[in-house]
Design a protein around this motif. Structure first.
Motif, PDB file in Angstrom:
ATOM      1  N   SER A 561     -24.683  47.499  -7.361  1.00  0.00           N
ATOM      2  CA  SER A 561     -24.903  48.484  -8.379  1.00  0.00           C
ATOM      3  C   SER A 561     -23.905  48.307  -9.258  1.00  0.00           C
ATOM      4  O   SER A 561     -22.609  47.915  -8.780  1.00  0.00           O
ATOM      5  N   ASP A 563     -21.671  51.257 -11.494  1.00  0.00           N
ATOM      6  CA  ASP A 563     -21.674  52.359 -11.984  1.00  0.00           C
ATOM      7  C   ASP A 563     -20.873  52.691 -13.203  1.00  0.00           C
ATOM      8  O   ASP A 563     -19.553  52.374 -13.211  1.00  0.00           O
ATOM      9  N   ALA A 565     -19.945  55.507 -16.159  1.00  0.00           N
ATOM     10  CA  ALA A 565     -20.180  56.874 -16.876  1.00  0.00           C
ATOM     11  C   ALA A 565     -20.820  56.854 -18.070  1.00  0.00           C
ATOM     12  O   ALA A 565     -21.890  57.355 -18.647  1.00  0.00           O
ATOM     13  N   GLY A 583     -28.013  48.408 -12.900  1.00  0.00           N
ATOM     14  CA  GLY A 583     -26.938  49.594 -12.549  1.00  0.00           C
ATOM     15  C   GLY A 583     -27.274  50.756 -12.611  1.00  0.00           C
ATOM     16  O   GLY A 583     -28.527  51.345 -12.784  1.00  0.00           O
ATOM     17  N   HIS A 584     -26.096  51.677 -12.890  1.00  0.00           N
ATOM     18  CA  HIS A 584     -26.255  53.128 -12.969  1.00  0.00           C
ATOM     19  C   HIS A 584     -25.569  53.570 -14.200  1.00  0.00           C
ATOM     20  O   HIS A 584     -24.497  53.784 -14.274  1.00  0.00           O
ATOM     21  N   LYS A 586     -25.094  56.197 -16.937  1.00  0.00           N
ATOM     22  CA  LYS A 586     -25.316  57.630 -17.294  1.00  0.00           C
ATOM     23  C   LYS A 586     -25.565  57.781 -18.635  1.00  0.00           C
ATOM     24  O   LYS A 586     -26.471  58.597 -18.973  1.00  0.00           O
ATOM     25  N   ASN A 606     -31.772  49.730 -15.044  1.00  0.00           N
ATOM     26  CA  ASN A 606     -30.563  50.740 -15.116  1.00  0.00           C
ATOM     27  C   ASN A 606     -31.033  52.155 -14.960  1.00  0.00           C
ATOM     28  O   ASN A 606     -31.627  52.806 -15.780  1.00  0.00           O
ATOM     29  N   GLY A 608     -30.261  56.456 -14.571  1.00  0.00           N
ATOM     30  CA  GLY A 608     -29.099  57.166 -14.920  1.00  0.00           C
ATOM     31  C   GLY A 608     -29.576  57.745 -16.334  1.00  0.00           C
ATOM     32  O   GLY A 608     -29.638  59.119 -16.621  1.00  0.00           O
TER      33      GLY A 608
END
Length: 854
Positions: A561, A563, A565, A583-584, A586, A606, A608
């Motif tokens: 993953s 991450d 923000a 991925g993640h 946000k 993705n 998020g």
């Protein structure tokens, strides 16, 4: 080799210039004149750089000179793309209506236009000055005097040396099965044609010439053809006259005077040898894919007796198909034979490598070589001098072959010859594939949009093909030349995916040089200056590196993953392609709007982020937006409807997407929209179904979701009177989805589905959750239908006849609770031979009331 990816840039620069000079826009302060001067300079230098790519450059000062020139070309392309982007933005603002007229009047005030023109004129003059300075340095670099030919100081790329029928080979393993199969063809007299042709196709180093020699020198072959055997190495030059001369030289006991024979004399000499005689001709290493040239040569060879054969070796299926539709595809050596060959070359006896625990490593090495004998021999030869420890052998298992020093006849120089003979427009496309990891599953569609993003794809004047279709032609040609393998094909015959073998991947990295690089996290802050296209597994690069503002591609590919923000990539101002998948993320920063050159944006898989910033509407060059599998995405920004250059929008797997933005019908350049979500009735910001019929360029597959929101009264109203799915004439597959039918009456569903009638050439139809009692009759009229799937249609009691659709290969009927009958065509019976004439697969599952065909 870094100049390979420059090919597209040269074309892009020239294209921008031609387009901009023809624009009806006020260019003050001599900008137009400077553009015209720059166009002339670019045209001259561009031709020279393309020619340099065909030649071998050894001198360091010449390499440095070419490097500086390439850097300038990238800068020139950015400058000219700034111009075209500005033109596009102004046009878009001007058609925006009265709502923004005040803003327009300020933006296009005389002082604003004057300032912009002065600024751009200065930049153009600065670029031209730099190009002129470097261009003038060519005399020093190439040691030229007067008007001497600059290219004359560069050597031509070496071609393959001549091959012969009798060359001894010390290390030959296997190929007995292949020899038997080829000989069965050669010794078979049962052919309609007097002279038959069999090409052997395989990548460089696969052993085609070795196999041909084994067959050619077999006693049974010699006896069958009464010793009338001819071996000709054609290689890279395909001159009919030269090939005939070689054939006559091989046939003639007296070689003197043959060099001076004209075509008529050559024809007579050849006739004396082959007319009415059963002969075998081997044409080794053929590269010509011009059918006219082949037919010209073939015309001189067809007078042999019945049973005569022509055996051809070539690297390209395209070459083979200029001769015949049937050819022999040579595969790699099996694992055990590959291992045996490696150990012979490394001069290792069996007890040595088994006692030293080298077998496991050796099998990994030969797996990397894909059974290609020349690759195995290259590594085996080097292993002789490398040492005998496990560590020594592990170095060869893990190393990129392109980084290992090799001799002229080793695998990488041999494969490089295949690259050298690619048409110039395919070279940057192939090199760009080095950005993907080894053994990566490549999607032709995504490759094409990435190639488009960098200007690698060019349509010929007057061509009616779309850029995507031209790009698919590029892909298929690379496939036919064995640069790709393991292709997966869908029911409709379209290539869904393929792979690039490790050896071809190493070759791609080799020819791309520093232009396309892959950097792991331990070296992420050491990007070479010449890097323009970068793949990395370190998400920290997104923090930005000032010196890397010129990067044109950034692929962030992390196992596991990612991450992030807040995704902020605004420092990479020259990006044409950005790919961050799996991925993640946000939040996506609104600063993404600063990537004004961006053509391809891939944020697929993705989780998020729920929204895209509306500032994405400023990416007026964007052609491809991939949001596949972004499960938390709720809506697309309204500004997306301003992306008039958008050609691909993928949102499959965005399960929380509520609707499509109103005005999506303005995106008339769209070629791919995989999902259209019908909005709620009272949502004025959601697109209505009728906007779909404006997107007449859509092709491939389309899913329409949430059809339960469509009321029959609205789809039949005057507002939607012009709505017709038949206008989407290039769609291949249509999927229609209701969220089951709890809130929709059966009659409503039937009226809506009737209105959704597609064009008659549709190949795939899928219907889910439909609430009507029967499907419309138009289903039976889709005579090119290949695949039909009906599932979760709980109220459906009867299906129209599909038993005589001539192309239907697959039928899936799943969870149809009330289905009782499937109609037969008029006069049809189960026993008729034309009952489902092409059916390959049928699945009937969870049909509790089904009684059969009626």
């Amino acid at each position: 080799m870094a100049e390979v990816v420059l090919g597209g840039v040269v074309e892009s620069v020239t294209g921008h210039l031609v387009s901009l000079i023809s624009q009806e826009i006020r260019l003050a302060c001599g900008v137009r004149a400077e553009l015209e001067k720059l166009q002339t300079t670019v045209s001259v230098i561009g031709g020279m750089l393309r020619e340099a790519d065909k030649r071998r450059v050894e001198a360091e000062d010449v390499k440095e000179w070419l490097k500086k020139l390439k850097e300038l070309f990238y800068d020139a392309d950015d400058l000219l793309d700034d111009f075209s982007t500005e033109v596009l933005r102004r046009r878009r603002v001007m058609v925006g209506g009265k709502r923004i007229l005040n803003e327009v009047s300020i933006f296009f005030s005389f002082s604003n236009q004057l300032f912009y023109a002065i600024k751009m004129a200065h930049r153009v003059k600065e670029i031209r000055g730099r190009i002129d300075a470097i261009w003038n340095d060519r005399h020093a670099c190439f040691h030229l005097e007067g008007n001497s030919n600059l290219m004359g100081s560069l050597e031509e790329n070496q071609t393959r040396s001549e091959t012969y029928s009798f060359e001894p080979e010390m290390y030959v393993v296997g190929r007995d099965k292949e020899k038997k199969e080829v000989m069965e063809f050669l010794l078979n007299p049962d052919f309609e044609e007097s002279v038959s042709i069999v090409p052997i196709v395989g990548v460089g180093g696969q052993g085609k010439t070795t196999l041909a020699r084994k067959v050619f020198n077999d006693d049974k072959v010699k006896e069958y053809f009464e010793m009338r055997l001819i071996w000709v190495c054609v290689s890279t030059s395909f001159s009919v006259k030269d090939i005939l001369r070689k054939i006559v030289r091989e046939c003639s006991p007296n070689k003197e005077g043959i060099a001076n024979l004209d075509m008529n004399e050559l024809r007579k000499k050849l006739g004396e040898w082959i007319n009415g005689k059963k002969y075998l001709l081997v044409l080794d290493d053929v590269w010509n894919d011009n059918r006219s040239k082949w037919l010209e040569l073939q015309g001189f060879l067809m007078s042999g007796a019945k049973g005569s054969k022509i055996l051809v070796t070539t690297r390209s299926t395209r070459v083979a198909e200029t001769m015949t539709r049937k050819f022999y595809k040579l595969s790699g050596l099996p694992s055990d034979e590959s291992l045996s060959l490696l150990m012979q070359m490394a001069m290792k006896e069996e007890h040595e490598w088994k006692n030293q625990n080298l077998e496991k490593i050796a099998r990994e090495i030969v797996k990397k070589c894909a059974g290609i004998p020349l690759a195995i021999k290259t590594i085996g030869r080097l292993l002789v001098f490398s040492g005998s420890t496990e560590e020594d052998w592990l170095n060869f298992k893990d190393n990129d072959l392109s980084l290992i020093n090799q001799e002229e006849d080793d695998i990488m120089p041999t494969l490089k010859l295949s690259y050298d003979f690619l048409p110039s427009h395919l070279k940057p496309c192939f090199a760009y594939c080095s950005l993907f990891p080894q053994d990566y599953e490549l999607e032709p569609r995504e490759l094409v949009y990435l190639w488009m993003a960098h200007g690698f794809i060019n349509k010929s004047l007057g061509s009616k093909k779309t850029l995507e279709e031209v790009g698919y032609d590029y892909f298929r040609e690379l496939l036919s030349r064995s640069f790709f393998q393991d292709m997966q094909v869908d029911l409709y015959g379209d290539i869904m995916s393929c792979r690039m073998h490790d050896l071809m991947h190493d070759l791609a990295r080799f020819v791309a040089g520093e232009s396309c690089i892959t950097i792991d996290s331990s070296h992420a802050k050491m990007f070479p200056e010449g890097a323009r296209h970068v793949t990395t597994n370190d998400q920290n690069v997104l923090n930005g590196f000032e010196r890397d503002r010129r990067m044109r591609s950034l692929f962030l590919m992390v196992e596991g993953s990612i991450d992030i923000a807040v995704l902020d990539v605004s420092c990479f101002r020259s990006l044409r392609a950005l790919r961050i998948c799996g991925g993640h993320i946000k939040v996506i920063s609104r600063s993404i709007a600063k990537l004004k050159h961006l053509r391809s944006l891939d944020l697929s898989k993705n989780d998020g982020f729920r929204y895209l910033p509306n500032s994405i509407s400023k990416l007026c060059n964007l052609e491809s937006l991939n949001l596949t599998g972004c499960r938390d995405l709720k809506e697309l920004p309204s500004g997306i409807t301003k992306l008039v250059n958008l050609r691909q929008l993928r949102v499959r797997g965005c399960y929380n997407l509520r609707d499509m933005p109103r005005g999506i019908g303005k995106l008339t350049n769209l070629q791919m929209l995989d999902v259209f979500v019908v909005g709620e009735k009272l949502n004025r910001n959601a697109a209505e179904l009728n906007e779909l019929s404006k997107l007449t360029g859509l092709r491939e597959k389309l899913t329409i979701q949430s059809l339960e929101r469509v009321e029959s009264s609205s789809i039949s109203s005057e507002v939607n009177a012009s709505f017709s799915m038949e206008k989407l004439a290039d769609l291949q597959c249509l999927r229609l989805c209701w969220r089951y039918f709890r809130d929709v009456s059966a009659s409503n569903g039937e009226e809506v589905l009737e209105k959704l009638r597609p064009h008659r050439y549709l190949k795939g139809l899928r219907i889910e959750g439909y609430g009507g009692a029967r499907l419309p009759s138009w289903v039976s009229q889709l005579h090119r239908l290949v695949d039909i799937e009906i599932k979760q249609c709980q109220g459906c009691r009867q299906l129209p006849p599909v038993d005589q659709l001539p192309s239907l290969k697959r039928i899936f009927l799943v969870a149809l609770r009330d289905l009782e009958h499937i109609e037969l065509s008029k006069g049809g019976t189960m026993s008729q031979s034309n009952f489902f004439p092409s059916l390959e697969e049928i699945k009937l599952y969870r049909l509790p009331k089904f009684k059969g065909w009626d």
